[in-house]
Design a protein around this motif. Structure first.
Motif, PDB file in Angstrom:
ATOM      1  N   VAL A  88     -31.946   6.596  28.156  1.00  0.00           N
ATOM      2  CA  VAL A  88     -31.327   6.613  26.830  1.00  0.00           C
ATOM      3  C   VAL A  88     -32.361   7.096  25.818  1.00  0.00           C
ATOM      4  N   PHE A  89     -31.992   8.058  24.981  1.00  0.00           N
ATOM      5  CA  PHE A  89     -32.796   8.495  23.839  1.00  0.00           C
ATOM      6  C   PHE A  89     -32.012   8.125  22.572  1.00  0.00           C
ATOM      7  N   PHE A  90     -32.388   7.026  21.955  1.00  0.00           N
ATOM      8  CA  PHE A  90     -31.673   6.517  20.773  1.00  0.00           C
ATOM      9  C   PHE A  90     -31.714   7.551  19.632  1.00  0.00           C
ATOM     10  N   ALA A  91     -30.544   7.890  19.086  1.00  0.00           N
ATOM     11  CA  ALA A  91     -30.467   8.861  17.982  1.00  0.00           C
ATOM     12  C   ALA A  91     -30.851   8.169  16.675  1.00  0.00           C
ATOM     13  N   ARG A  92     -32.074   8.388  16.260  1.00  0.00           N
ATOM     14  CA  ARG A  92     -32.652   7.634  15.153  1.00  0.00           C
ATOM     15  C   ARG A  92     -31.966   7.881  13.826  1.00  0.00           C
ATOM     16  N   ILE A 111     -36.250   8.278  22.366  1.00  0.00           N
ATOM     17  CA  ILE A 111     -35.734   8.361  20.998  1.00  0.00           C
ATOM     18  C   ILE A 111     -35.510   9.825  20.637  1.00  0.00           C
ATOM     19  N   ASP A 112     -34.418  10.060  19.919  1.00  0.00           N
ATOM     20  CA  ASP A 112     -34.049  11.408  19.486  1.00  0.00           C
ATOM     21  C   ASP A 112     -34.299  11.497  17.987  1.00  0.00           C
ATOM     22  N   THR A 113     -35.144  12.464  17.593  1.00  0.00           N
ATOM     23  CA  THR A 113     -35.504  12.585  16.177  1.00  0.00           C
ATOM     24  C   THR A 113     -34.859  13.832  15.582  1.00  0.00           C
ATOM     25  N   ALA A 114     -34.470  13.742  14.312  1.00  0.00           N
ATOM     26  CA  ALA A 114     -33.685  14.813  13.706  1.00  0.00           C
ATOM     27  C   ALA A 114     -34.361  15.449  12.499  1.00  0.00           C
ATOM     28  N   SER A 115     -35.643  15.116  12.253  1.00  0.00           N
ATOM     29  CA  SER A 115     -36.355  15.744  11.137  1.00  0.00           C
ATOM     30  C   SER A 115     -37.851  15.553  11.362  1.00  0.00           C
ATOM     31  N   GLU A 116     -38.646  16.272  10.577  1.00  0.00           N
ATOM     32  CA  GLU A 116     -40.092  16.150  10.709  1.00  0.00           C
ATOM     33  C   GLU A 116     -40.542  14.725  10.368  1.00  0.00           C
ATOM     34  N   GLU A 117     -39.925  14.146   9.349  1.00  0.00           N
ATOM     35  CA  GLU A 117     -40.319  12.797   8.931  1.00  0.00           C
ATOM     36  C   GLU A 117     -39.959  11.764   9.995  1.00  0.00           C
ATOM     37  N   GLU A 118     -38.755  11.892  10.544  1.00  0.00           N
ATOM     38  CA  GLU A 118     -38.399  10.964  11.625  1.00  0.00           C
ATOM     39  C   GLU A 118     -39.396  11.073  12.769  1.00  0.00           C
ATOM     40  N   LEU A 119     -39.748  12.306  13.100  1.00  0.00           N
ATOM     41  CA  LEU A 119     -40.687  12.519  14.213  1.00  0.00           C
ATOM     42  C   LEU A 119     -42.061  11.934  13.886  1.00  0.00           C
ATOM     43  N   SER A 120     -42.569  12.207  12.677  1.00  0.00           N
ATOM     44  CA  SER A 120     -43.902  11.701  12.312  1.00  0.00           C
ATOM     45  C   SER A 120     -43.952  10.184  12.402  1.00  0.00           C
ATOM     46  N   GLN A 121     -42.910   9.544  11.879  1.00  0.00           N
ATOM     47  CA  GLN A 121     -42.898   8.078  11.894  1.00  0.00           C
ATOM     48  C   GLN A 121     -42.875   7.532  13.324  1.00  0.00           C
ATOM     49  N   LYS A 131     -41.130  10.323  25.730  1.00  0.00           N
ATOM     50  CA  LYS A 131     -39.968   9.527  25.346  1.00  0.00           C
ATOM     51  C   LYS A 131     -39.332  10.031  24.050  1.00  0.00           C
ATOM     52  N   ILE A 132     -39.707  11.260  23.630  1.00  0.00           N
ATOM     53  CA  ILE A 132     -39.175  11.776  22.360  1.00  0.00           C
ATOM     54  C   ILE A 132     -38.529  13.140  22.598  1.00  0.00           C
ATOM     55  N   ILE A 133     -37.395  13.366  21.918  1.00  0.00           N
ATOM     56  CA  ILE A 133     -36.831  14.709  21.845  1.00  0.00           C
ATOM     57  C   ILE A 133     -36.600  15.010  20.374  1.00  0.00           C
ATOM     58  N   CYS A 134     -36.700  16.280  20.006  1.00  0.00           N
ATOM     59  CA  CYS A 134     -36.404  16.662  18.629  1.00  0.00           C
ATOM     60  C   CYS A 134     -35.167  17.544  18.624  1.00  0.00           C
ATOM     61  N   THR A 135     -34.106  17.060  17.996  1.00  0.00           N
ATOM     62  CA  THR A 135     -32.848  17.821  17.954  1.00  0.00           C
ATOM     63  C   THR A 135     -32.496  18.248  16.527  1.00  0.00           C
ATOM     64  N   ALA A 136     -33.500  18.273  15.627  1.00  0.00           N
ATOM     65  CA  ALA A 136     -33.225  18.620  14.223  1.00  0.00           C
ATOM     66  C   ALA A 136     -32.337  19.868  14.126  1.00  0.00           C
ATOM     67  N   ALA A 137     -31.358  19.823  13.233  1.00  0.00           N
ATOM     68  CA  ALA A 137     -30.430  20.944  13.069  1.00  0.00           C
ATOM     69  C   ALA A 137     -31.148  22.151  12.473  1.00  0.00           C
ATOM     70  N   ILE A 138     -32.119  21.891  11.611  1.00  0.00           N
ATOM     71  CA  ILE A 138     -32.916  22.944  10.979  1.00  0.00           C
ATOM     72  C   ILE A 138     -34.370  22.631  11.313  1.00  0.00           C
ATOM     73  N   LYS A 139     -35.063  23.609  11.883  1.00  0.00           N
ATOM     74  CA  LYS A 139     -36.453  23.347  12.284  1.00  0.00           C
ATOM     75  C   LYS A 139     -37.391  24.315  11.576  1.00  0.00           C
ATOM     76  N   SER A 140     -38.209  23.787  10.684  1.00  0.00           N
ATOM     77  CA  SER A 140     -39.218  24.609  10.015  1.00  0.00           C
ATOM     78  C   SER A 140     -40.326  24.910  11.013  1.00  0.00           C
ATOM     79  N   SER A 141     -41.183  25.892  10.678  1.00  0.00           N
ATOM     80  CA  SER A 141     -42.271  26.161  11.625  1.00  0.00           C
ATOM     81  C   SER A 141     -43.233  24.982  11.688  1.00  0.00           C
TER      82      SER A 141
END
Ligand SMILES: *Cc1c(COP(=O)(O)O)cnc(C)c1O
Length: 508
Positions: A88-92, A111-121, A131-141
């Protein structure tokens, strides 16, 4: 100064100490009884709720991670029974509190992260990169670079993102870990629409063009999808087609390890399905004019009366549904994998390929994990004959994408009439209104009944709001501060304890 006068006024009132009385003080004109967890009952018994609001302001969000742990464990048990490798990767994004990140760490799930801030935290709280995936809808460089540097799998939505990832990985001299997000699955005679991802019918050519000779810069570890809605059969179509895709990718030497089925696991907020049916039945009748309205000025909640015909679909989360959570997952896993005959279940197909099945539930694993409490500031009679009950709260503080939250709030009375032996409150009906200065600022569209009245100082409790309702839409319009988030823990020796969630003290 003003605060101490206010607290003194509070201190003079007698306390309510009557378990379950909070259910009797408020229900919809057509009732929709909330499911309430034991920890919520504990908080609402005695004067805890009143003290918490006094100290932290109104509204206040309370969270508890015991049901979260239970919900994730029961999904894992279904996977164990099915004999598959599963995570399970909880959608934060469904709740911002760091209590759930800490619970993820102790459960050692993902855990599933959807932004840079969610990921940093999440990285700061020492969740391992595996244990992390990044599924952000918009991904800056910057975000893509952070994922590459910290070894986090990036769910690639489109070719621009893929090219950026390859380029940045090259510049950094590292290998990016990626999953391809796929959409457009065939389902019966239709296709499953999504604005996200790479169309299943183009996926093979995208891989051939961009990934075959790119193994220095990217490692395609997984295939991912996330669908709207809660239909298990749509998941069966999508999983079946992703498995076929993975088979093809493996024949061209791509070592795909996991299939990620996204979130959207259904849950129920109500125990009683007949209440839910009755609600929509009465609402249709009200829209047709054959009974009095049960929503504010006959708000349609997605339905409209066109020439005495009801058209449209409810624009609300299915607050009662079946099957939910682990039972729903079990239905998916034990169903036949399309194209492999009745003898092969989805679980068997995953097992025989040594694939890991991943998922990203948000709302459903937060079932039972939170509630929002607000103070009544006024109660006034509208000339049309109903009451307006004003709460120190605005509608973004209990709001997701539904037109309404179809769960009855609970009420904690400041004064218990029965204890006092005097009747200070008289029965009334009306609507809960909030702090934004618009005519449409209702906290609930549904009409509420307060069988023994409601008054300034009482508390209105929105149960089971942890998934999306607390934070997804919260706003600082009018300069209102955001609600505080407290972790409620009940401990045999120390009793109930409230601590401020670290999200209210971090400054990312
Ligand atoms: C929002 C989202 C989820 C979580 O969905 P729930 O309905 O809360 O389970 C999972 N994955 C992705 C990619 C999402 O966008």
């Amino acid at each position: 100064m003003t605060q101490s006068i206010a607290s003194e006024m509070h201190a003079k009132q007698p306390k309510v100490a009557d378990e379950d009385s909070f259910r009797e003080f408020c229900h919809g004109v057509v009732p929709l009884d909330a499911r309430v967890e034991p920890w919520m009952t504990k908080v609402l018994t005695g004067d805890h709720a009143e003290r918490v609001v006094e100290q932290h302001g109104s509204p206040v969000n309370l969270v508890n991670d015991d049901p979260f742990v239970r919900n994730i464990r029961s999904l894992n048990e279904v996977a164990v029974d099915a004999g598959i490798d599963f995570e399970v990767f909880f959608a934060r994004k469904s709740n911002k509190c760091l209590a759930f990140v800490d619970a993820v760490r102790s459960l050692r799930c993902g855990i599933d992260t959807a932004s840079e801030e969610e990921l940093s935290q999440v990285l700061e709280r020492e969740i391992e990169s595996d244990k992390i995936i990044c599924t952000a809808a918009i991904k800056s460089s910057r975000l893509v670079e952070k994922c590459i540097r910290s070894n986090v799998v990036i769910a690639i939505d489109n070719i621009d993102e893929l090219l950026l990832t390859k380029q940045l990985a090259g510049l950094l001299g590292r290998r990016a870990r990626i999953a391809l997000r796929i959409s457009g699955f065939d389902h019966g005679t239709t296709r499953l629409f999504s604005r996200f991802g790479i169309d299943i019918h183009n996926a093979r050519s995208v891989v051939a063009e961009h990934l075959i000779n790119a193994s220095d810069s990217v490692f395609l570890e997984g295939v991912h999808f996330h669908l709207d809605g809660y239909c298990p059969y749509q998941r069966i179509s999508a999983i079946s087609q992703c498995i076929d895709l993975i088979d093809d990718l493996r024949t061209i030497d791509l070592k795909v390890k996991f299939l990620d089925m996204g979130g959207g696991f259904p849950m129920s907020y109500l125990d009683d399905g007949s209440q839910y049916e009755q609600f929509w039945h009465e609402h249709r009748a009200a829209l047709l004019g054959s009974r009095s309205e049960i929503t504010y000025r006959n708000h349609g909640l997605g339905l409209t009366n066109v020439n005495q015909q009801i058209v449209g679909k409810p624009n609300c989360y299915p607050y009662y549904q079946k099957p939910t959570k682990q039972k729903w997952l079990q239905t998916v896993l034990t169903s036949e994998k399309r194209g492999e005959g009745p003898s092969s279940s989805i679980a068997a197909a995953i097992r025989s390929r040594n694939l890991q099945l991943r998922c990203e539930p948000g709302r459903s694993v937060l079932d039972g994990c939170g509630m929002t409490i607000a103070r009544v500031e006024f109660c006034k009679r509208h000339p049309d004959g109903y009451d307006l009950v004003g709460l120190a709260m605005n509608h973004t503080q209990c709001k997701a994408s539904s037109d309404d939250f179809l769960v009855d709030p609970l009420v904690v009375r400041k004064i218990d009439d029965r204890l006092l032996g005097v009747k200070t409150h008289i029965a009334t009906e009306g609507y809960l209104v909030g702090a934004y200065c618009t005519e449409s600022e209702l906290l609930l569209q549904r009409k509420m009944v307060f069988p023994s009245g409601i008054a300034r100082g009482d508390l209105v409790v929105f149960p089971n709001t942890a998934g999306y309702l607390m934070h997804f839409r919260e706003s600082r319009s009018h300069q209102f501060p955001l609600a505080m988030n407290l972790i409620a823990q009940s401990d045999e020796s120390a009793g109930l304890q409230f601590t401020i969630d670290s999200i209210d003290t971090v400054d990312v």
